[in-house]
Write an enzyme that holds these catalytic residues in place. Structure first.
Site, PDB file in Angstrom:
ATOM      1  N   LYS A 137       0.767  -1.205   0.000  1.00  0.00           N
ATOM      2  CA  LYS A 137       0.060   0.127  -0.020  1.00  0.00           C
ATOM      3  C   LYS A 137       0.880   1.238  -0.110  1.00  0.00           C
ATOM      4  O   LYS A 137       0.446   2.137  -0.417  1.00  0.00           O
ATOM      5  CB  LYS A 137      -0.718  -0.185   1.094  1.00  0.00           C
ATOM      6  CG  LYS A 137      -1.937  -1.003   1.112  1.00  0.00           C
ATOM      7  CD  LYS A 137      -3.474  -0.899   0.908  1.00  0.00           C
ATOM      8  CE  LYS A 137      -4.314  -2.004   0.785  1.00  0.00           C
ATOM      9  NZ  LYS A 137      -5.420  -1.909   0.649  1.00  0.00           N
ATOM     10  N   LYS A 185      -2.563  -9.994  -7.411  1.00  0.00           N
ATOM     11  CA  LYS A 185      -3.757 -10.662  -7.315  1.00  0.00           C
ATOM     12  C   LYS A 185      -4.824  -9.795  -7.883  1.00  0.00           C
ATOM     13  O   LYS A 185      -4.671  -8.484  -7.754  1.00  0.00           O
ATOM     14  CB  LYS A 185      -3.963 -10.595  -5.501  1.00  0.00           C
ATOM     15  CG  LYS A 185      -4.849  -9.748  -4.761  1.00  0.00           C
ATOM     16  CD  LYS A 185      -4.942  -9.950  -3.283  1.00  0.00           C
ATOM     17  CE  LYS A 185      -5.182  -8.468  -2.851  1.00  0.00           C
ATOM     18  NZ  LYS A 185      -6.361  -8.369  -1.937  1.00  0.00           N
ATOM     19  N   LYS A 213      -9.929  -4.999  -5.901  1.00  0.00           N
ATOM     20  CA  LYS A 213     -11.053  -4.004  -6.352  1.00  0.00           C
ATOM     21  C   LYS A 213     -10.354  -2.583  -6.339  1.00  0.00           C
ATOM     22  O   LYS A 213     -10.959  -1.873  -7.057  1.00  0.00           O
ATOM     23  CB  LYS A 213     -12.110  -3.970  -5.398  1.00  0.00           C
ATOM     24  CG  LYS A 213     -11.797  -3.822  -3.869  1.00  0.00           C
ATOM     25  CD  LYS A 213     -12.844  -3.755  -3.012  1.00  0.00           C
ATOM     26  CE  LYS A 213     -12.882  -4.834  -1.817  1.00  0.00           C
ATOM     27  NZ  LYS A 213     -12.233  -4.147  -0.662  1.00  0.00           N
TER      28      LYS A 213
END
Ligand code: ATP
Ligand code: LTN
Length: 333
Positions: free
Chosen positions: A116, A198, A201
């Protein structure tokens, strides 16, 4: 306390749910519900969501959408309370105490934090760093035995156990040590555009993911465009990550094993295979979409569900926080 084993899990209302979230997590919640030996709590992790900048209006919409999707997927709120994390103040309270029992070193090893930081380099905030402590609080508050999540959350479960053990050693037995429940098939669905990362969203490329609310046309289009390789054999192997990912999606939605899929498509090309995958996904999602549309027109019911969920969750969570506050030496109010 009841004899049943406890389950707790959560998903962030950070955007529309993907097929990865569904087969990696949500679908297993529904399956576990049919086993009578468990008592489950399901949470919308809205506090976690603001570790990444959100527009308030979007967060509100995503939160109600996610609640409706929990129900549409088959979670029964009469059996398993569904609640918003921000409606249960104990999460924040326990999180503080746990953060005083967590080391900077262990938090800086978390791969989700490192990922992140790369994706949101302009907003590396303290919440992003302490994210796993809040997650540990979520789990430990309910004395959960089992936490059904996708593969990417395994490390967060490990740190939760470490924090719990550390607290138990310092202050006497307080927390149950939770186990992750990671499905054998579908725990790590990859992006359709880059099968080495992966399905997420928050991927800026919408062709990388399938949303639970995508139209049948969009699903067919995205699967047709999915990256494969220059060969034509539907089988696993070196350099065939794209096909293998489609095979795991097919396996997850049809229940067929990877061997059965290889046999079924032996001698048929990627075109036939992709059509079959698309059709299976559309059929799997159809009933969820129908139920979702029905629920979204019944706001009163949705409100009743999350209010009732918070009431039950608050009762359980407050008990744990009182115990913890007493053990660390705070004067009882
Ligand atoms: P974001 O992209 O915003 O970080 P996310 O798509 O990873 O979010 P989360 O809310 O963090 O979604 O995860 C919800 C649940 O879905 C977790 O249990 C997680 O392990 C699972 N999950 C997420 N992505 C996948 C995937 N690609 N395959 C299988 N499970 C997944
Ligand atoms: N970090 C999780 C969401 C989450 C969660 C939890 C999962 C927040 N709190 C407690 C299980 C148990 C994620 O999926 N990114």
């Amino acid at each position: 306390m009841s004899e049943k084993k406890r389950i707790l899990s959560g998903i962030q209302p950070s955007g529309a749910l993907t097929l990865g979230n569904y087969v990696g997590a949500l679908r297993n919640w529904v399956e576990l519900q049919t086993e009578d030996e468990y008592e489950a709590f399901y949470m919308l992790a809205d506090l976690h969501t603001i570790t990444v900048r959100q527009e308030a209006k979007n967060l509100r919409k995503n939160s109600m959408d996610l609640l409706a999707l929990f129900l549409a997927a088959g979670i029964d709120p009469e059996k398993s309370p569904i609640f918003f994390q921000s409606h249960v103040p104990a999460h924040v309270e326990l999180s503080w105490v746990l953060s005083c029992n967590t080391y900077m070193g262990e938090l800086s090893r978390m791969t989700q934090f490192k990922d992140k930081c790369q994706k949101h380099a302009d907003n590396i905030n303290a919440g992003l760093f302490t994210y796993p402590v809040l997650m540990a609080a979520d789990i430990l508050l309910y004395q959960a035995d089992l936490v059904p999540v996708g593969h990417d959350q395994k490390q967060h479960l490990e740190i939760t156990r470490d924090i719990a053990k550390r607290f138990n050693n310092a202050y006497s037995e307080t927390f149950k040590l939770p186990e992750p429940y990671i499905p054998k098939v579908g725990a790590r669905i990859m992006s359709l555009q880059d099968p080495t990362s992966k399905m997420s969203k928050s991927d800026p490329n919408e062709n990388g993911y399938i949303l639970l609310l995508d139209t049948p046309d969009a699903i067919v289009r995205k699967i047709k465009r999915a990256v494969t390789d220059s060969g034509s054999d539907v089988r696993r192997g070196e350099g065939k990550e794209g096909v293998e990912n489609l095979m795991s999606i097919f396996s997850a939605v049809t229940g067929k094993t990877m061997d059965e899929i290889e046999a079924e498509f032996d001698g048929k090309g990627y075109g036939d295979f992709k059509s079959a995958v698309a059709e299976a996904v559309v059929e799997e999602l159809r009933p969820i979409q129908e139920k979702y549309n029905e629920l979204m027109s019944n706001r009163d019911y949705l409100q009743q569900v999350y209010r009732q969920g918070a009431q039950i969750a608050n009762r359980v969570a407050m008990k744990t926080v009182s115990k913890v506050y007493r053990k660390v030496g705070f004067i009882q109010p």
